[in-house]
Design a protein around this motif. Structure first.
Motif, PDB file in Angstrom:
ATOM      1  N   PRO A 137     -52.806 -16.129 -68.540  1.00 28.58           N
ATOM      2  CA  PRO A 137     -52.913 -16.051 -67.072  1.00 28.58           C
ATOM      3  C   PRO A 137     -52.050 -14.920 -66.512  1.00 28.58           C
ATOM      4  O   PRO A 137     -51.006 -14.593 -67.069  1.00 28.58           O
ATOM      5  N   VAL A 138     -52.527 -14.340 -65.422  1.00 28.87           N
ATOM      6  CA  VAL A 138     -51.794 -13.264 -64.745  1.00 28.87           C
ATOM      7  C   VAL A 138     -51.304 -13.780 -63.401  1.00 28.87           C
ATOM      8  O   VAL A 138     -52.064 -14.376 -62.637  1.00 28.87           O
ATOM      9  N   SER A 139     -50.032 -13.553 -63.118  1.00 27.52           N
ATOM     10  CA  SER A 139     -49.446 -13.998 -61.858  1.00 27.52           C
ATOM     11  C   SER A 139     -49.868 -13.063 -60.728  1.00 27.52           C
ATOM     12  O   SER A 139     -49.458 -11.908 -60.680  1.00 27.52           O
ATOM     13  N   GLU A 140     -50.687 -13.588 -59.812  1.00 32.20           N
ATOM     14  CA  GLU A 140     -51.109 -12.792 -58.658  1.00 32.20           C
ATOM     15  C   GLU A 140     -49.923 -12.449 -57.771  1.00 32.20           C
ATOM     16  O   GLU A 140     -49.851 -11.359 -57.201  1.00 32.20           O
ATOM     17  N   SER A 141     -48.971 -13.375 -57.657  1.00 36.93           N
ATOM     18  CA  SER A 141     -47.826 -13.133 -56.777  1.00 36.93           C
ATOM     19  C   SER A 141     -46.963 -11.988 -57.316  1.00 36.93           C
ATOM     20  O   SER A 141     -46.439 -11.172 -56.544  1.00 36.93           O
ATOM     21  N   ALA A 142     -46.833 -11.902 -58.639  1.00 33.41           N
ATOM     22  CA  ALA A 142     -46.035 -10.818 -59.235  1.00 33.41           C
ATOM     23  C   ALA A 142     -46.653  -9.463 -58.934  1.00 33.41           C
ATOM     24  O   ALA A 142     -45.936  -8.494 -58.642  1.00 33.41           O
ATOM     25  N   LEU A 143     -47.983  -9.399 -58.973  1.00 32.42           N
ATOM     26  CA  LEU A 143     -48.663  -8.139 -58.686  1.00 32.42           C
ATOM     27  C   LEU A 143     -48.730  -7.875 -57.178  1.00 32.42           C
ATOM     28  O   LEU A 143     -48.679  -6.720 -56.749  1.00 32.42           O
ATOM     29  N   ALA A 144     -48.849  -8.949 -56.390  1.00 32.64           N
ATOM     30  CA  ALA A 144     -48.892  -8.771 -54.933  1.00 32.64           C
ATOM     31  C   ALA A 144     -47.598  -8.129 -54.427  1.00 32.64           C
ATOM     32  O   ALA A 144     -47.610  -7.316 -53.489  1.00 32.64           O
ATOM     33  N   GLU A 145     -46.478  -8.480 -55.055  1.00 30.96           N
ATOM     34  CA  GLU A 145     -45.192  -7.899 -54.661  1.00 30.96           C
ATOM     35  C   GLU A 145     -45.130  -6.394 -54.941  1.00 30.96           C
ATOM     36  O   GLU A 145     -44.331  -5.684 -54.354  1.00 30.96           O
ATOM     37  N   ARG A 146     -45.979  -5.951 -55.865  1.00 30.79           N
ATOM     38  CA  ARG A 146     -45.970  -4.522 -56.237  1.00 30.79           C
ATOM     39  C   ARG A 146     -46.981  -3.704 -55.437  1.00 30.79           C
ATOM     40  O   ARG A 146     -47.088  -2.495 -55.645  1.00 30.79           O
ATOM     41  N   ARG A 147     -47.709  -4.349 -54.544  1.00 28.80           N
ATOM     42  CA  ARG A 147     -48.748  -3.642 -53.798  1.00 28.80           C
ATOM     43  C   ARG A 147     -48.160  -2.467 -53.015  1.00 28.80           C
ATOM     44  O   ARG A 147     -47.172  -2.623 -52.286  1.00 28.80           O
ATOM     45  N   LEU A 148     -48.787  -1.308 -53.172  1.00 32.83           N
ATOM     46  CA  LEU A 148     -48.356  -0.122 -52.434  1.00 32.83           C
ATOM     47  C   LEU A 148     -48.945  -0.139 -51.035  1.00 32.83           C
ATOM     48  O   LEU A 148     -50.116  -0.499 -50.854  1.00 32.83           O
ATOM     49  N   ASP A 149     -48.123   0.236 -50.055  1.00 33.98           N
ATOM     50  CA  ASP A 149     -48.652   0.346 -48.703  1.00 33.98           C
ATOM     51  C   ASP A 149     -49.609   1.542 -48.672  1.00 33.98           C
ATOM     52  O   ASP A 149     -49.237   2.652 -49.071  1.00 33.98           O
ATOM     53  N   PRO A 150     -50.861   1.331 -48.216  1.00 31.51           N
ATOM     54  CA  PRO A 150     -51.860   2.407 -48.276  1.00 31.51           C
ATOM     55  C   PRO A 150     -51.516   3.640 -47.448  1.00 31.51           C
ATOM     56  O   PRO A 150     -52.104   4.700 -47.659  1.00 31.51           O
ATOM     57  N   ILE A 151     -50.570   3.500 -46.517  1.00 31.28           N
ATOM     58  CA  ILE A 151     -50.205   4.625 -45.657  1.00 31.28           C
ATOM     59  C   ILE A 151     -48.793   5.121 -45.929  1.00 31.28           C
ATOM     60  O   ILE A 151     -48.562   6.324 -46.044  1.00 31.28           O
ATOM     61  N   TRP A 152     -47.864   4.217 -46.077  1.00 31.80           N
ATOM     62  CA  TRP A 152     -46.459   4.599 -46.122  1.00 31.80           C
ATOM     63  C   TRP A 152     -45.882   4.686 -47.530  1.00 31.80           C
ATOM     64  O   TRP A 152     -44.680   4.901 -47.695  1.00 31.80           O
ATOM     65  N   ASP A 153     -46.722   4.523 -48.558  1.00 31.96           N
ATOM     66  CA  ASP A 153     -46.282   4.712 -49.944  1.00 31.96           C
ATOM     67  C   ASP A 153     -47.136   5.763 -50.627  1.00 31.96           C
ATOM     68  O   ASP A 153     -48.376   5.728 -50.525  1.00 31.96           O
ATOM     69  N   VAL A 154     -46.497   6.704 -51.309  1.00 27.43           N
ATOM     70  CA  VAL A 154     -47.239   7.633 -52.163  1.00 27.43           C
ATOM     71  C   VAL A 154     -47.815   6.831 -53.325  1.00 27.43           C
ATOM     72  O   VAL A 154     -47.116   6.047 -53.962  1.00 27.43           O
ATOM     73  N   ALA A 155     -49.113   7.018 -53.601  1.00 21.28           N
ATOM     74  CA  ALA A 155     -49.782   6.256 -54.649  1.00 21.28           C
ATOM     75  C   ALA A 155     -50.194   7.120 -55.835  1.00 21.28           C
ATOM     76  O   ALA A 155     -50.265   6.630 -56.962  1.00 21.28           O
ATOM     77  N   LEU A 156     -50.498   8.381 -55.566  1.00 18.36           N
ATOM     78  CA  LEU A 156     -50.939   9.235 -56.666  1.00 18.36           C
ATOM     79  C   LEU A 156     -50.602  10.684 -56.378  1.00 18.36           C
ATOM     80  O   LEU A 156     -50.398  11.080 -55.230  1.00 18.36           O
ATOM     81  N   LEU A 157     -50.529  11.440 -57.446  1.00 22.51           N
ATOM     82  CA  LEU A 157     -50.258  12.867 -57.363  1.00 22.51           C
ATOM     83  C   LEU A 157     -51.433  13.626 -57.955  1.00 22.51           C
ATOM     84  O   LEU A 157     -52.061  13.171 -58.921  1.00 22.51           O
ATOM     85  N   THR A 158     -51.748  14.768 -57.374  1.00 19.59           N
ATOM     86  CA  THR A 158     -52.777  15.639 -57.935  1.00 19.59           C
ATOM     87  C   THR A 158     -52.187  17.029 -58.127  1.00 19.59           C
ATOM     88  O   THR A 158     -51.147  17.357 -57.549  1.00 19.59           O
ATOM     89  N   THR A 159     -52.846  17.830 -58.946  1.00 16.02           N
ATOM     90  CA  THR A 159     -52.353  19.178 -59.214  1.00 16.02           C
ATOM     91  C   THR A 159     -53.267  20.200 -58.559  1.00 16.02           C
ATOM     92  O   THR A 159     -54.450  19.962 -58.346  1.00 16.02           O
ATOM     93  N   THR A 160     -52.679  21.344 -58.238  1.00 19.52           N
ATOM     94  CA  THR A 160     -53.447  22.452 -57.691  1.00 19.52           C
ATOM     95  C   THR A 160     -53.524  23.562 -58.728  1.00 19.52           C
ATOM     96  O   THR A 160     -52.719  23.609 -59.663  1.00 19.52           O
TER      97      THR A 160
END
Length: 553
Positions: free
Chosen positions: A181-204
């Motif tokens: 089983p996977v703890s949903e609460s453990a992962l919910a605590e790690r949720r990134l804010d879609p606006i105020w957290d950087v989620a990914l980096l890309t290269t130019t």
């Protein structure tokens, strides 16, 4: 990790107008598992996963990293060829609250040293060997340089005995953890804010050979992905296919970012060959493919008539210039529309054509502005707006832009002003509601006080049956200030003369001052980094030196 450029008033504007939401990309995977659980989601030569199976593995991967104690917001580099597990790793990073940087498989120590050091990455995900290159050995060397690179996760099922401490088989970890089983609460605590957290980096791509890093929260990427779903008419019945690497925009925009929003399936071509690509389109009944122009050229050289490509609906070509001639051939050979758009990793997405747009609009324009993008056309000073209908330098702002360069406010300020306005440097005009690219401001040629826009001449010359590709640049002239030179790659080594070029352009009824006054025949063009874009600075330097030497002789 807070994005460096976003401000409260800008965020509130985009939220209020409905362009930004609080959705993450994982939210769409979760929805797809719930609503289309038994439908296939991801396919490569080894795996076929349904949405329910994919979500289960993503959750297992994410919670494994959490249980290993990898802190939230840690940076993780994903260096993977097209593969199901490469895809799963990207979305699992978001699920675990980690910041992913997905890079091309062909990058080597020089580029990666910069990325590992700049991001302070704590982990990488790789194959031990790929295309006879030992990635594990390379990263073992990088670990010795950078102690913060603690963990190496392998897409392989076994860890070589010689591997350094902290090396794990990601597939083994995930398959074992998925049985519990996977703890949903453990992962919910790690949720990134879609606006105020950087989620990914890309290269130019850059002229120095060392890419710059761009930081993104999920909100602008979800916003752009929704716009792409709309203009491509993507649905859960589509089958997208990554022919180009999923790490880049050519295939990644279609498959990683857009397809899950529509519930569309994605097929991964691990190693490109023309016949291999065509056979996989036939086998999987692909409806949309992501390619770079080189793929199309090589696929055209194969015998497409041997394959049933009737399922194919559209082709997303990016990452380099696709001549109208090649696009025309590809549409006829493959029976699918080719779309065009405008955007950069540095500044975000600007515009795009719809799949059902006319041939002329898809060939000659980069489509309509994406929803929420504001635009103004200004003169060369960058201060005064040009009259309606006149060409001008494109400035825009909107919800599709990144947060800026990774942890570099000074560099970011050179691209975005305090209100979010930026420019690609393109000279454009609006016609039929679409954006027509006339050239870049720095590439505009001023001949005797009259402006020549290279893209206009290039677009016309590309229609010549003997021309594969063309680049028009200016060179200094004592009398006129500048004159135009056309660099041309002829088709199949055929002869193409200066007089043929002039006669053809005259038949298009253009002003005489726009006619190039030199023709240079070449076998290939120099390109900018790994972008596939023509490096006109090299051509300008070359023709300047050539004209100067002729003047001395």
């Amino acid at each position: 990790m807070k994005p460096i450029r976003y401000k409260e008033d800008m965020v509130n504007e985009f939220l209020k107008n409905g362009y930004w939401t609080h959705e993450t990309f994982y939210d769409f995977w979760e929805r797809n598992a719930r609503e289309y659980g038994d439908k296939e989601a991801l396919v490569d030569s080894k795996y076929r996963l349904t949405w329910a199976e994919a979500k289960r593995l993503v959750d297992a991967m994410a919670v494994s990293w959490v249980e290993m104690g990898i802190p939230k917001h840690s940076r993780m580099i994903v260096q993977s060829p097209n593969s199901v597990y490469g895809f799963l790793a990207r979305i699992a990073c978001e699920r675990a609250g980690l910041i992913s940087l997905t890079v091309y498989p062909y990058l080597r120590q020089r580029e990666l040293e910069y990325m590992v050091e700049r991001t302070q990455a704590s982990a990488v995900i790789i194959l031990t060997m790929y295309n006879k290159f030992n990635y594990l050995e390379m990263y073992e060397g990088l670990q010795k340089q950078f102690p913060h690179l603690k963990n190496i996760f392998l897409f392989d099922d076994e860890v070589p005995a010689s591997a350094p401490a902290g090396t794990y088989s990601l597939t083994s970890i995930v398959n074992e953890r998925a049985q519990k089983p996977v703890s949903e609460s453990a992962l919910a605590e790690r949720r990134l804010d879609p606006i105020w957290d950087v989620a990914l980096l890309t290269t130019t791509s850059g002229t120095t050979g060392i890419p710059k890093l761009v930081e993104w929260p999920t909100a602008p990427r979800v916003c752009t992905s929704k716009a792409r779903v709309d203009i491509w008419n993507l649905s859960k019945d589509d089958i997208t296919m990554a022919i180009a690497p999923h790490a880049g925009g050519a295939a990644g925009t279609l498959t990683y970012f857009a397809a899950p929003l529509a519930g569309a399936k994605t097929v991964m071509l691990e190693e490109f060959s023309p016949d291999g690509a065509l056979a996989l389109i036939e086998k999987e009944r692909a409806t949309a493919i992501g390619v770079v122009p080189t793929h199309l050229v090589r696929m055209l050289d194969a015998d497409a008539s041997k394959y049933d490509l009737s399922s194919l609906r559209f082709i997303r070509s990016a990452g380099g210039y696709l001549s109208p001639q090649i696009a025309e051939e590809a549409e006829k050979a493959f029976g699918a529309s080719i779309t065009s758009d405008l955007g950069t990793q540095d500044m975000g997405s600007v515009s795009g054509c719809r799949v059902e747009d006319s041939r002329d609009l898809r060939r000659r324009t980069v489509g309509r502005m994406l929803p929420g993008n504001q635009v103004r056309l200004v003169d060369e000073s960058g201060k005064n707006e040009v009259p309606d209908g006149e060409p001008g330098v494109l400035y825009f702002r909107g919800p599709h832009a990144p947060a800026g360069y990774y942890r570099d406010e000074e560099l970011t300020a050179t691209v975005f002003d305090p209100n979010g306005w930026t420019t690609t440097g393109d000279i454009v005009k609006f016609d039929q509601e679409c954006l027509w690219i006339l050239g870049r401001a720095k590439d505009m040629i001023i001949r005797g006080g009259q402006n020549i826009y290279p893209a206009e001449i290039e677009g016309l010359l590309n229609d010549h049956p003997k021309v594969v590709s063309v680049a028009v640049v200016g060179y200094p002239d004592r009398e006129m200030g500048e004159r135009a030179c056309a660099y041309v790659i002829p088709r199949n080594g055929r002869e193409f003369t200066f007089q043929e070029m002039v006669d053809f352009l005259k038949s298009k009824n253009i002003a005489m001052f726009k006619l190039p006054e030199r023709l240079e025949i070449v076998a290939e063009f120099p390109t900018v980094g790994d972008s596939g874009k023509v490096n006109k600075e090299v051509l300008k330097k070359e023709i300047k030196e050539k004209v100067a030497s002729e003047g001395k002789s």
